[in-house]
Motif scaffolding. Sequence first.
Motif, PDB file in Angstrom:
ATOM      1  N   PRO A 141      14.170  -5.049   8.141  1.00  0.00           N
ATOM      2  CA  PRO A 141      14.179  -5.849   9.379  1.00  0.00           C
ATOM      3  C   PRO A 141      13.674  -5.055  10.595  1.00  0.00           C
ATOM      4  O   PRO A 141      12.937  -5.590  11.424  1.00  0.00           O
ATOM      5  CB  PRO A 141      15.640  -6.243   9.564  1.00  0.00           C
ATOM      6  N   ILE A 142      14.064  -3.784  10.680  1.00  0.00           N
ATOM      7  CA  ILE A 142      13.641  -2.956  11.810  1.00  0.00           C
ATOM      8  C   ILE A 142      12.138  -2.696  11.734  1.00  0.00           C
ATOM      9  O   ILE A 142      11.421  -2.811  12.732  1.00  0.00           O
ATOM     10  CB  ILE A 142      14.430  -1.631  11.819  1.00  0.00           C
ATOM     11  N   LEU A 143      11.670  -2.344  10.539  1.00  0.00           N
ATOM     12  CA  LEU A 143      10.246  -2.086  10.364  1.00  0.00           C
ATOM     13  C   LEU A 143       9.413  -3.343  10.605  1.00  0.00           C
ATOM     14  O   LEU A 143       8.315  -3.280  11.141  1.00  0.00           O
ATOM     15  CB  LEU A 143       9.979  -1.533   8.969  1.00  0.00           C
ATOM     16  N   PHE A 144       9.940  -4.480  10.223  1.00  0.00           N
ATOM     17  CA  PHE A 144       9.240  -5.754  10.423  1.00  0.00           C
ATOM     18  C   PHE A 144       9.047  -6.034  11.916  1.00  0.00           C
ATOM     19  O   PHE A 144       8.007  -6.537  12.327  1.00  0.00           O
ATOM     20  CB  PHE A 144      10.013  -6.896   9.760  1.00  0.00           C
ATOM     21  N   LEU A 145      10.063  -5.718  12.709  1.00  0.00           N
ATOM     22  CA  LEU A 145       9.961  -5.955  14.153  1.00  0.00           C
ATOM     23  C   LEU A 145       9.043  -4.955  14.856  1.00  0.00           C
ATOM     24  O   LEU A 145       8.374  -5.299  15.825  1.00  0.00           O
ATOM     25  CB  LEU A 145      11.352  -5.884  14.792  1.00  0.00           C
ATOM     26  N   LEU A 146       8.998  -3.713  14.358  1.00  0.00           N
ATOM     27  CA  LEU A 146       8.302  -2.654  15.087  1.00  0.00           C
ATOM     28  C   LEU A 146       6.873  -2.371  14.621  1.00  0.00           C
ATOM     29  O   LEU A 146       6.091  -1.828  15.390  1.00  0.00           O
ATOM     30  CB  LEU A 146       9.121  -1.360  15.003  1.00  0.00           C
ATOM     31  N   SER A 147       6.528  -2.688  13.377  1.00  0.00           N
ATOM     32  CA  SER A 147       5.248  -2.243  12.833  1.00  0.00           C
ATOM     33  C   SER A 147       4.387  -3.416  12.364  1.00  0.00           C
ATOM     34  O   SER A 147       4.802  -4.200  11.501  1.00  0.00           O
ATOM     35  CB  SER A 147       5.497  -1.287  11.664  1.00  0.00           C
ATOM     36  N   LYS A 148       3.184  -3.485  12.917  1.00  0.00           N
ATOM     37  CA  LYS A 148       2.257  -4.545  12.525  1.00  0.00           C
ATOM     38  C   LYS A 148       1.758  -4.343  11.095  1.00  0.00           C
ATOM     39  O   LYS A 148       1.635  -5.297  10.319  1.00  0.00           O
ATOM     40  CB  LYS A 148       1.070  -4.578  13.487  1.00  0.00           C
ATOM     41  N   SER A 149       1.500  -3.085  10.716  1.00  0.00           N
ATOM     42  CA  SER A 149       1.039  -2.821   9.345  1.00  0.00           C
ATOM     43  C   SER A 149       2.135  -3.132   8.321  1.00  0.00           C
ATOM     44  O   SER A 149       1.840  -3.609   7.223  1.00  0.00           O
ATOM     45  CB  SER A 149       0.574  -1.371   9.192  1.00  0.00           C
ATOM     46  N   ARG A 206       2.440  -9.429   2.011  1.00  0.00           N
ATOM     47  CA  ARG A 206       1.857  -9.271   0.678  1.00  0.00           C
ATOM     48  C   ARG A 206       2.935  -9.206  -0.400  1.00  0.00           C
ATOM     49  O   ARG A 206       2.772  -9.757  -1.476  1.00  0.00           O
ATOM     50  CB  ARG A 206       1.028  -7.988   0.621  1.00  0.00           C
ATOM     51  N   ALA A 207       4.015  -8.520  -0.093  1.00  0.00           N
ATOM     52  CA  ALA A 207       5.115  -8.410  -1.066  1.00  0.00           C
ATOM     53  C   ALA A 207       5.782  -9.751  -1.299  1.00  0.00           C
ATOM     54  O   ALA A 207       6.178 -10.086  -2.412  1.00  0.00           O
ATOM     55  CB  ALA A 207       6.137  -7.384  -0.604  1.00  0.00           C
ATOM     56  N   LEU A 208       5.946 -10.547  -0.238  1.00  0.00           N
ATOM     57  CA  LEU A 208       6.604 -11.850  -0.381  1.00  0.00           C
ATOM     58  C   LEU A 208       5.748 -12.849  -1.141  1.00  0.00           C
ATOM     59  O   LEU A 208       6.286 -13.714  -1.831  1.00  0.00           O
ATOM     60  CB  LEU A 208       6.966 -12.427   0.991  1.00  0.00           C
ATOM     61  N   LYS A 209       4.457 -12.744  -1.022  1.00  0.00           N
ATOM     62  CA  LYS A 209       3.560 -13.689  -1.709  1.00  0.00           C
ATOM     63  C   LYS A 209       3.476 -13.420  -3.208  1.00  0.00           C
ATOM     64  O   LYS A 209       2.995 -14.255  -3.952  1.00  0.00           O
ATOM     65  CB  LYS A 209       2.165 -13.642  -1.102  1.00  0.00           C
ATOM     66  N   THR A 264       0.815  -1.216   0.000  1.00  0.00           N
ATOM     67  CA  THR A 264       0.000   0.000   0.000  1.00  0.00           C
ATOM     68  C   THR A 264       0.847   1.265   0.000  1.00  0.00           C
ATOM     69  O   THR A 264       0.320   2.360   0.134  1.00  0.00           O
ATOM     70  CB  THR A 264      -0.909   0.017   1.237  1.00  0.00           C
ATOM     71  N   TYR A 265       2.161   1.127  -0.173  1.00  0.00           N
ATOM     72  CA  TYR A 265       3.053   2.284  -0.146  1.00  0.00           C
ATOM     73  C   TYR A 265       3.090   2.966  -1.507  1.00  0.00           C
ATOM     74  O   TYR A 265       2.750   2.370  -2.524  1.00  0.00           O
ATOM     75  CB  TYR A 265       4.466   1.877   0.276  1.00  0.00           C
ATOM     76  N   GLY A 266       3.568   4.235  -1.514  1.00  0.00           N
ATOM     77  CA  GLY A 266       3.668   5.011  -2.751  1.00  0.00           C
ATOM     78  C   GLY A 266       4.693   4.454  -3.709  1.00  0.00           C
ATOM     79  O   GLY A 266       5.487   3.563  -3.375  1.00  0.00           O
ATOM     80  N   ASP A 267       4.693   5.017  -4.933  1.00  0.00           N
ATOM     81  CA  ASP A 267       5.575   4.500  -5.983  1.00  0.00           C
ATOM     82  C   ASP A 267       6.917   5.213  -6.076  1.00  0.00           C
ATOM     83  O   ASP A 267       7.696   4.928  -6.982  1.00  0.00           O
ATOM     84  CB  ASP A 267       4.869   4.612  -7.347  1.00  0.00           C
ATOM     85  N   GLY A 268       7.222   6.149  -5.182  1.00  0.00           N
ATOM     86  CA  GLY A 268       8.489   6.886  -5.256  1.00  0.00           C
ATOM     87  C   GLY A 268       9.685   5.989  -5.020  1.00  0.00           C
ATOM     88  O   GLY A 268       9.664   5.088  -4.170  1.00  0.00           O
ATOM     89  N   ILE A 269      10.756   6.243  -5.762  1.00  0.00           N
ATOM     90  CA  ILE A 269      11.968   5.420  -5.640  1.00  0.00           C
ATOM     91  C   ILE A 269      12.650   5.644  -4.293  1.00  0.00           C
ATOM     92  O   ILE A 269      13.247   4.721  -3.736  1.00  0.00           O
ATOM     93  CB  ILE A 269      12.937   5.668  -6.823  1.00  0.00           C
TER      94      ILE A 269
END
Length: 122
Positions: free
Chosen positions: A103-111, A118-121, A87-92
């Motif tokens: 890795p940090i975002l994965f540990l800290l954010s449920k969203s 979704r990206a891995l699937k 659901t993130y924007g398309d900016g590079i």
Amino acid sequence: MMVARARIGSPLVRPGRIQKVPRRERRQRTTCCSVRAERHAVEKHGLQKETFLEGMTMSAFGVPPVFLIAGWAFGAFKFWKGYRNTTYGDGIAIKTSITALWPILFLLSKSFRGNFNRALKA
């Protein structure tokens, strides 16, 4: 004649090399070599072969850094390839920063975990 002996695990010893083990340590160390020649070398001459993981330094997590870097790179590659399903924007710039910090975002954010899955699937 004095012989310099390197201890196993010292930074001067390269993995896969055979080092001289001091006489007092021969009986303390156990080896599980299946090759008869290596067992004979340990018993007779005090030589012991160092395994691959004994020569590696460990990170704070108890895992060799090579494996941590490989895991990060694999996750970053998979997230980059499936980024269009998030659901993130398309900016590079946002794509690059989120991919680098996954890795940090994965540990800290449920969203983020939901978006990452979704990206891995994809």
